[in-house]
Design a protein around this motif. Sequence first.
Motif, short mmCIF file in Angstrom:
data_model
loop_
_atom_site.label_atom_id
_atom_site.label_comp_id
_atom_site.label_asym_id
_atom_site.label_seq_id
_atom_site.Cartn_x
_atom_site.Cartn_y
_atom_site.Cartn_z
N GLY A 35 -37.27 115.11 63.09
CA GLY A 35 -37.81 115.38 61.76
C GLY A 35 -39.27 114.98 61.65
O GLY A 35 -40.10 115.72 61.10
N ILE A 38 -41.40 117.46 63.54
CA ILE A 38 -41.56 118.71 62.79
C ILE A 38 -42.63 118.54 61.72
O ILE A 38 -43.51 119.39 61.55
CB ILE A 38 -40.22 119.16 62.16
CG1 ILE A 38 -39.25 119.61 63.25
CG2 ILE A 38 -40.44 120.28 61.14
CD1 ILE A 38 -37.84 119.86 62.76
N LEU A 39 -42.55 117.42 60.99
CA LEU A 39 -43.55 117.16 59.93
C LEU A 39 -44.95 117.07 60.52
O LEU A 39 -45.90 117.64 59.97
CB LEU A 39 -43.21 115.87 59.19
CG LEU A 39 -41.96 115.89 58.33
CD1 LEU A 39 -41.67 114.49 57.77
CD2 LEU A 39 -42.08 116.89 57.21
N CYS A 42 -46.12 120.61 61.94
CA CYS A 42 -46.37 121.61 60.90
C CYS A 42 -47.33 121.12 59.82
O CYS A 42 -47.70 121.89 58.92
CB CYS A 42 -45.06 122.03 60.25
SG CYS A 42 -43.94 122.90 61.35
N ILE A 47 -39.74 118.70 55.00
CA ILE A 47 -39.26 119.83 55.78
C ILE A 47 -38.62 120.85 54.84
O ILE A 47 -37.70 120.52 54.10
CB ILE A 47 -38.26 119.38 56.86
CG1 ILE A 47 -38.96 118.41 57.82
CG2 ILE A 47 -37.71 120.58 57.63
CD1 ILE A 47 -38.07 117.78 58.84
N TRP A 55 -34.10 122.59 62.76
CA TRP A 55 -34.01 121.13 62.90
C TRP A 55 -32.67 120.76 63.56
O TRP A 55 -32.63 119.96 64.50
CB TRP A 55 -34.16 120.48 61.54
CG TRP A 55 -34.33 118.99 61.50
CD1 TRP A 55 -34.44 118.13 62.55
CD2 TRP A 55 -34.43 118.20 60.33
NE1 TRP A 55 -34.59 116.84 62.09
CE2 TRP A 55 -34.59 116.85 60.72
CE3 TRP A 55 -34.40 118.48 58.97
CZ2 TRP A 55 -34.72 115.80 59.82
CZ3 TRP A 55 -34.53 117.43 58.06
CH2 TRP A 55 -34.69 116.10 58.49
#
Length: 128
Positions: A35, A38-39, A42, A47, A55
Amino acid sequence: MAINATEIIVIVKAKMGLPGNEHDALIGLYVDEIGQRILNYCNLSEIPDGLKYTWVAMVSVALTKEQSSVLFPAPVVEEAFEISIGDTSVKQVKNPAAQVLVRPSVAIIDAVVFDYQGELNSYRKLRW
């Protein structure tokens, strides 16, 4: 609407066929690590719903690559035997248990993020 980590843990457990709460802490480590990646990748503060199953897939891949022996242990078959020839005897030696990896490794997490770049790029925001 943002997704919470608890929801991801539930979906990962269902997808991987893991009943009970025995592995929740381990799965939670991977959910948090992926997670955060991903944050960061991006450039988001939360998210979005559109990345929920991405995810889940990323966590499932990382868990399978690193923790499959922990999540799905092989059945233990212990056969005690001793072979004796004359005054020499040989006993079966138990293999030392594999060391359990308790945290996600950077190399695997990086590889998973790289594998899912195509899906993450559509949510990626550039910083100026």
